[in-house]
Design an enzyme around this catalytic site. Structure first.
Site, PDB file in Angstrom:
ATOM      1  N   PRO A 114      -0.924   9.371 -10.444  1.00 24.95           N
ATOM      2  CA  PRO A 114       0.184  10.345 -10.435  1.00 24.95           C
ATOM      3  C   PRO A 114       0.776  10.523  -9.030  1.00 24.95           C
ATOM      4  CG  PRO A 114      -1.748  11.243 -11.571  1.00 24.95           C
ATOM      5  CD  PRO A 114      -2.181   9.952 -10.960  1.00 24.95           C
ATOM      6  N   ASP A 119       0.877  -1.166   0.000  1.00 32.62           N
ATOM      7  CA  ASP A 119       0.000   0.000   0.000  1.00 32.62           C
ATOM      8  C   ASP A 119       0.927   1.233   0.000  1.00 32.62           C
ATOM      9  OD1 ASP A 119      -2.239   1.749   0.536  1.00 32.62           O
ATOM     10  OD2 ASP A 119      -1.513   1.816   2.610  1.00 32.62           O
ATOM     11  N   ASP A 130      -0.263   5.073   0.825  1.00 27.73           N
ATOM     12  CA  ASP A 130      -0.580   6.101   1.821  1.00 27.73           C
ATOM     13  C   ASP A 130      -0.620   5.506   3.228  1.00 27.73           C
ATOM     14  OD1 ASP A 130      -1.041   8.428   0.062  1.00 27.73           O
ATOM     15  OD2 ASP A 130      -2.530   7.072  -0.796  1.00 27.73           O
TER      16      ASP A 130
END
Ligand code: XBP
Ligand code: MG
Length: 247
Positions: A125, A10, A12
């Site tokens: 992005p 993952d 974040d």
């Protein structure tokens, strides 16, 4: 049980603490730019993290806290695009470092011939920019992000997508996550998951994790296990991940 072949990360909260000083700040800047007096405090943002996905989080916030505000078609997508620009600018300043042990583990995995992938709810992005700033996007065979699957975490779709792209079975892999949503997504895809909690996720439910720690740790910066763990080392390395995957 097969040998460990791949690690799926993952982004974040796991690779880096991006939420409080990154995404949250970018959301607030986008609100100001749009002439809105909305502000998400660090504490309030912790509640909003229950909703995965930036566009989904904005929609939820409007419905719950500004029910009279009727966004025009495309308003949320536009606001979120502005937010993404602010987030990318923040990343470029180097304001968001990797969490302890992340670079060490990834370098060790690369040397050990382990395949690497990304599975994130955040927009593509954002993931690429963080990797450019801190590691190298080319080290990751698959970067699965944002709207690539319609159902975001806690749905397992993003993990199914990564497994399919890499032609791997769940038992070939281990996942690193930081949040209950992320763990639920990986668990539903039958993936073993190591959770590294952070300030926003520390009090979450992580019953299905194979291990919960406060970070990966470093030889000079020991990690603390929040679930049972018999590792003689004060940090997690590739050998620790191989052992967890065999549990
Ligand atoms: C991350 C998210 C994302 C980010 C914001 O969850 O839920 O929505 O908070 O990024 P995870 P976007 O770590 O489980 O992938 O605004 O690009 O969605
Ligand atoms: Mg996360």
């Amino acid at each position: 049980m097969t040998e460990l072949q791949a690690i799926i990360f993952d982004v974040d909260g796991t690779l880096a603490d991006t939420e409080r000083d990154g995404h949250r700040v970018a959301f607030n800047r986008s609100f100001t730019e749009a002439g809105l007096d909305w502000h998400w405090s660090a504490e309030f943002y912790g509640e909003l993290l229950a909703i995965a996905g930036g566009k989904e989080r904005i929609r939820h916030y409007i419905e719950r806290y500004h029910p009279d505000f009727a966004p025009e078609n495309g308003f949320i997508a536009q606001l979120h695009q502005t937010k993404t620009q602010y987030y990318l600018e923040l990343l470029q300043t180097g304001a968001i470092p990797l969490r302890p042990g992340v670079k060490r583990l990834i370098q060790e995995a690369r040397t050990g011939g382990i395949r690497l992938a990304i599975a994130t709810t955040s927009a593509l992005p954002n993931a690429i920019a963080l990797l450019q700033q801190t590691l190298d996007p080319d080290w990751f065979e698959v970067i699965a992000a944002g709207d690539i699957v319609p159902a975001k975490k806690p749905a397992p779709d993003i993990y199914h997508y990564v497994l399919k792209q890499m032609q791997l079975q769940p038992s070939d892999c281990i996942v690193l996550e930081d949040s209950p949503h992320g763990l639920a997504a990986a668990t539903q895809a039958h993936l073993k998951t190591l959770v590294t909690v952070n300030d926003y996720s520390r009090t979450g439910e992580f019953n299905t994790a194979c291990l919960v720690v406060d970070c990966l740790g470093e030889p000079h910066l020991p990690c603390t296990a929040l679930s049972k763990w018999d590792n003689p080392k004060p940090y997690l390395d590739l050998e620790s991940l191989r052992q967890l995957q065999q549990l």
